[in-house]
Design an enzyme around this catalytic site. Structure first.
Site, PDB file in Angstrom:
ATOM      1  N   ARG A 114      62.661 101.051  96.672  1.00 50.10           N
ATOM      2  CA  ARG A 114      63.916 100.192  96.629  1.00 50.10           C
ATOM      3  C   ARG A 114      63.626  99.148  95.414  1.00 50.10           C
ATOM      4  O   ARG A 114      63.016  98.492  95.498  1.00 50.10           O
ATOM      5  CB  ARG A 114      64.911 100.314  97.764  1.00 50.10           C
ATOM      6  CG  ARG A 114      64.121  99.879  98.827  1.00 50.10           C
ATOM      7  CD  ARG A 114      64.916  99.544  99.998  1.00 50.10           C
ATOM      8  NE  ARG A 114      64.243  99.367 100.786  1.00 50.10           N
ATOM      9  CZ  ARG A 114      64.669  98.692 102.299  1.00 50.10           C
ATOM     10  NH1 ARG A 114      65.934  98.683 102.374  1.00 50.10           N
ATOM     11  NH2 ARG A 114      63.787  97.993 102.427  1.00 50.10           N
ATOM     12  N   ASN A 152      71.831  94.903  99.001  1.00 47.30           N
ATOM     13  CA  ASN A 152      71.192  94.760 100.061  1.00 47.30           C
ATOM     14  C   ASN A 152      69.849  93.947 100.491  1.00 47.30           C
ATOM     15  O   ASN A 152      68.881  93.997  99.154  1.00 47.30           O
ATOM     16  CB  ASN A 152      70.804  96.453 100.488  1.00 47.30           C
ATOM     17  CG  ASN A 152      70.090  96.293 101.673  1.00 47.30           C
ATOM     18  OD1 ASN A 152      70.397  95.875 102.948  1.00 47.30           O
ATOM     19  ND2 ASN A 152      68.698  96.212 102.494  1.00 47.30           N
ATOM     20  N   GLU A 153      69.992  92.770 101.048  1.00 52.27           N
ATOM     21  CA  GLU A 153      68.582  92.144 101.120  1.00 52.27           C
ATOM     22  C   GLU A 153      68.293  91.741  99.761  1.00 52.27           C
ATOM     23  O   GLU A 153      67.456  91.930  99.175  1.00 52.27           O
ATOM     24  CB  GLU A 153      67.458  92.810 102.089  1.00 52.27           C
ATOM     25  CG  GLU A 153      68.223  92.937 103.167  1.00 52.27           C
ATOM     26  CD  GLU A 153      67.081  93.716 104.619  1.00 52.27           C
ATOM     27  OE1 GLU A 153      66.170  93.622 103.790  1.00 52.27           O
ATOM     28  OE2 GLU A 153      67.121  92.897 105.368  1.00 52.27           O
ATOM     29  N   GLU A 317      71.651  93.222 110.517  1.00 50.55           N
ATOM     30  CA  GLU A 317      70.908  94.458 111.079  1.00 50.55           C
ATOM     31  C   GLU A 317      70.041  93.908 112.229  1.00 50.55           C
ATOM     32  O   GLU A 317      69.462  93.260 112.119  1.00 50.55           O
ATOM     33  CB  GLU A 317      69.866  94.714 110.120  1.00 50.55           C
ATOM     34  CG  GLU A 317      70.936  95.690 108.838  1.00 50.55           C
ATOM     35  CD  GLU A 317      69.522  95.982 108.085  1.00 50.55           C
ATOM     36  OE1 GLU A 317      68.100  96.136 108.276  1.00 50.55           O
ATOM     37  OE2 GLU A 317      70.451  96.286 106.899  1.00 50.55           O
ATOM     38  N   TRP A 325      56.832 101.438 108.878  1.00 45.93           N
ATOM     39  CA  TRP A 325      57.659 102.705 107.693  1.00 45.93           C
ATOM     40  C   TRP A 325      55.756 104.123 107.829  1.00 45.93           C
ATOM     41  O   TRP A 325      55.547 103.413 108.882  1.00 45.93           O
ATOM     42  CB  TRP A 325      57.825 102.481 106.628  1.00 45.93           C
ATOM     43  CG  TRP A 325      58.302 100.859 106.203  1.00 45.93           C
ATOM     44  CD1 TRP A 325      59.684 100.967 106.704  1.00 45.93           C
ATOM     45  CD2 TRP A 325      58.408 100.413 104.611  1.00 45.93           C
ATOM     46  NE1 TRP A 325      60.150 100.322 106.125  1.00 45.93           N
ATOM     47  CE2 TRP A 325      59.615  99.966 104.833  1.00 45.93           C
ATOM     48  CE3 TRP A 325      57.573 100.417 103.947  1.00 45.93           C
ATOM     49  CZ2 TRP A 325      60.780  99.270 103.777  1.00 45.93           C
ATOM     50  CZ3 TRP A 325      58.237  99.579 102.722  1.00 45.93           C
ATOM     51  CH2 TRP A 325      59.863  98.842 103.121  1.00 45.93           C
TER      52      TRP A 325
HETATM   53  C1  GAL Z   1      65.705  95.533 107.023  1.00 46.90           C
HETATM   54  C2  GAL Z   1      67.204  97.207 105.045  1.00 46.90           C
HETATM   55  C3  GAL Z   1      66.708  98.097 105.788  1.00 46.90           C
HETATM   56  C4  GAL Z   1      65.772  98.654 106.445  1.00 46.90           C
HETATM   57  C5  GAL Z   1      65.435  97.787 107.233  1.00 46.90           C
HETATM   58  C6  GAL Z   1      64.108  98.620 108.135  1.00 46.90           C
HETATM   59  O1  GAL Z   1      64.890  94.815 105.861  1.00 46.90           O
HETATM   60  O2  GAL Z   1      67.721  95.922 105.292  1.00 46.90           O
HETATM   61  O3  GAL Z   1      67.863  98.714 104.831  1.00 46.90           O
HETATM   62  O4  GAL Z   1      64.950  98.967 105.725  1.00 46.90           O
HETATM   63  O5  GAL Z   1      65.108  96.620 106.946  1.00 46.90           O
HETATM   64  O6  GAL Z   1      62.320  99.002 107.458  1.00 46.90           O
END
Ligand code: GAL
Length: 682
Positions: A114, A152-153, A317, A325
């Site tokens: 991404r 996103n971010e 979040e 991961w």
């Molecule tokens: C954040 C992101 C989420 C998800 C999470 C865990 O940085 O916004 O989409 O990827 O980390 O990796």
């Protein structure tokens, strides 16, 4: 002005991140009902779902999310809708490969992860504008949607861009900044190593060079350019959405990442700013030895910074499970109590909205170990129980919604110096160490601080509310900033500057006047000589009255002007007896010049000397292991006591206060459970 927040939550709110596209439709209804039952009233959706809206170029369909949003409307779930631009579809990048970002060596970042795009390809801007317009037209008035998240971010994972589109846009940026190549050559000092440019076509974003170095003045402009590109990308989307969204619906984005002037982005584009808080990162997820500072408590440093962007922020979040991961990061599961503690950490620092990432752990893709509240089997578990427990407390904390954070002092920062740290190893070493030293002193000795960014539109009132400012290492300093610091000191403020101050101009070139350059009038000092401390010699200390004072990493060998008090002198090496800490009366205030970097212990001494250490000592007595944050509103104060350890901690409450959880009056000895938090009203 640091923030221009135009939206605030009017009650403490809990949310989660949900991905309807990851689950069988038959699960949607019971998921929403279970969330509502747990107290989750808002969900964020769709930020990676471009192909669900535009499966093929120019073919738009809304059926999938229409169905889901109708269910939200029916069940009463509120929604934050994401724009899906962080993950361009495969059809897009294969037809328009110029959208793809590149590494500095030219390697293309391909489809499959991404954020593999660049902000500057005109076709990407066009296609993003189109999908956002379509979403705005279709969902702008939807009754379930209460907010929008852009992308996103922004600048997460990748915050450097080296595609051809970036070079083209960089040239334009430089032409707008400098007008002529002569000016650019001057600003970049291109006469050094024969880098002089004679045609704009010779100018590029940083490229691979034999020793890996890039002209530092070019690089500084490059980070400014990256930030402008990211903000423009965000604004492209917010400008469109504002044409369509219902009144009262807010626009935000999430995270806080580098090479980005987050303050400017908030002011120019957003109604409110949200952060993503994963305290487990502080444990060093890829290698345990990478663990930082105070462990999960370290995350309070980020929250201090987030507050400077937006005082009453949200958490989009909030960590709810182990981080991982499939290819990296091996995080521990939060210990019983930690999920609630981390939520309280966010709330204590100003978050009135807390949304967990994510409702259920994903069963496919890269993030199968990035655990959510529920696990793969969807059963009730201890994390869900803790979320419910947090919600029960969060409701009781409703009176605190909108309350301000109380700070005894502020740390001053600015983006020029932040980016110069990326470019300049000498600057970086002292700055990073000092930021950590100041943070640790504030945490362990219960002296909360704010962060203030000096910006073009900064005003005296942004600074004057703090009795003490620490501007640790403003290597780069401009006339306007100096004038503001003078005004702050003149009206009675105390300014503390560290070593390496004032020796660069706005291009990052060293000035040819005695250090600390433009700041010398304020400090009353002269720094004719300076040095890193030598590893071949013992650590350097100074004498500060009867006490020893640490002088780590770097030492400015100062001369004090006649009207300057010398508070400490170096004890060691060839500069024993040389001033190391000075005080200069300026207007109604004063300026302290510390000729070294800030450590936990010398910061503590400075705060004590200035009489601002432990401002709540007459109310509570706390062990170092317990964090103290204080929020206040309408004459009421709330003390947050947070225990980050696995053992109970005893604190002493010195005057009667009300426990917001149990409602009882507490005084005297009070026990915080392992990973426990208490909120006391007084
Ligand atoms: C954040 C992101 C989420 C998800 C999470 C865990 O940085 O916004 O989409 O990827 O980390 O990796």
């Amino acid at each position: 002005m640091n923030s221009k927040q135009t939206f605030q939550w009017n009650e403490m709110t809990m949310g989660t991140c949900y991905y309807p596209e990851h689950w069988d439709k038959s699960m949607w209804k019971s998921d929403l009902e279970r969330m509502l039952e747990a107290g989750i009233s808002t969900i964020r959706i769709a930020e990676f779902a471009w192909s669900k809206f535009e499966p093929l170029e120019g073919e738009f369909t809304f059926a999938f999310f229409d169905e889901f949003l109708e269910l939200c409307r029916k069940t009463g779930m509120k929604v934050i809708m994401g724009t899906p631009t962080a993950t361009p579809p495969a059809w897009l990048t294969s037809k328009y490969p110029e959208v793809l970002n590149r590494r500095i060596d030219g390697t293309v970042m391909e489809h499959g992860g991404r954020r593999h795009y660049n902000y500057n390809a005109p076709i990407y801007q066009e296609l993003c504008a189109r999908i956002v317009t379509k979403l705005g037209e279709h969902y702008g008035q939807h009754p379930a949607i209460v907010g929008w998240q852009i992308d996103n971010e922004i600048n997460c994972e990748v915050n450097v861009f080296y595609s051809a589109a970036d070079t083209a846009a960089f040239r334009k940026f430089l032409q707008d900044t400098y007008g002529t190549l002569e000016e650019l050559n001057q600003a970049w000092g291109t006469t050094f190593w024969n880098q002089t440019y004679t045609d704009w076509e010779q100018v590029f974003v940083p490229r691979h060079t034999p020793s890996g170095n890039v002209n530092p003045h070019l690089e500084l402009d490059y980070y400014r350019f990256v930030s402008e590109s990211a903000i423009r990308f965000c604004r492209l989307q917010t400008d469109i959405l504002r044409r369509y969204v219902r009144k009262g619906v807010y626009i935000t984005t999430n995270g806080m990442f580098g090479n980005l002037d987050n303050h400017k982005m908030e002011k120019e584009c957003l109604d409110v700013y949200t952060y993503d808080s994963y305290p487990s990162f502080a444990y060093g997820l890829d290698s345990p030895s990478d663990g930082e500072g105070l462990g999960d408590r370290q995350w309070s440093r980020n929250l201090n910074e987030v507050r400077s962007i937006c005082p009453h922020f949200g958490i989009m979040e909030q960590q709810s499970g182990a981080n991982g991961w499939n290819n990296r990061m091996e995080g521990p599961a939060p210990r019983p109590g930690q999920l609630k503690l981390w939520s309280m950490q966010s709330l204590a620092h100003g978050a009135d909205y807390i949304s967990y990432f994510r409702w259920r752990t994903c069963t496919m893709g890269t993030e199968i170990y990035w655990h959510g509240i529920l696990d793969y089997d969807s059963r009730d578990n201890r994390k869900l129980a803790e979320v419910k427990e947090f919600r029960a407390l969060q409701k009781k904390l409703n009176p605190i919604c909108g309350a301000d954070y109380e700070a005894a002092f502020a740390v001053v920062k600015d983006y020029d110096n932040e980016w110069d740290c990326t470019v300049d190893a000498w600057h970086r070493r002292v700055s990073y160490a000092s930021e950590q030293g100041i943070f640790e002193a504030s945490e362990l000795y219960h002296t909360p601080y704010d962060v203030v960014y000096l910006q073009k539109d900064s005003e005296l009132s942004d600074l004057a509310k703090y009795p003490v400012l620490i501007y640790p290492h403003p290597s780069l300093i401009r006339e306007e900033q100096t004038a503001l610091l003078k005004a702050y000191t003149e009206q009675g403020g105390t300014l503390i500057l560290g070593c390496r101050s004032g020796y660069k101009d706005e291009n990052g070139q060293c000035v040819q006047i005695p250090q600390p350059g433009l700041l010398a009038e304020l400090t009353g000092t002269d720094v004719p000589e300076w040095t890193f401390t030598s590893l071949a010699e013992p650590p350097v200390f100074g004498s500060f009255g009867e006490e020893k004072m640490e002088a780590p990493i770097f030492n400015d060998l100062m001369k004090a002007g006649t009207d300057v008090k010398v508070l400490a002198t170096y004890d060691a090496t060839f500069y024993a007896g040389t001033p190391m800490l000075t005080e200069h009366a300026y207007g109604r205030g004063k300026v302290l010049h510390l000729g070294t970097s800030f450590s936990r212990s010398n910061t503590r001494q400075l705060l004590q000397y200035l009489g601002i250490l432990e401002p709540y000592a007459d109310m509570v007595e706390l062990p170092e292991n317990v964090e103290l944050s204080v929020r206040s509103k309408d004459g009421k104060q709330w003390l947050f006591l947070l225990n980050y350890t696995s053992t109970a901690q005893t604190v002493t409450i010195k005057k009667p206060m009300t426990c917001m959880d149990c409602g009882k009056t507490v005084e005297g000895t009070f026990t915080l459970e392992p990973y426990g938090a208490a909120v006391l009203e007084c």
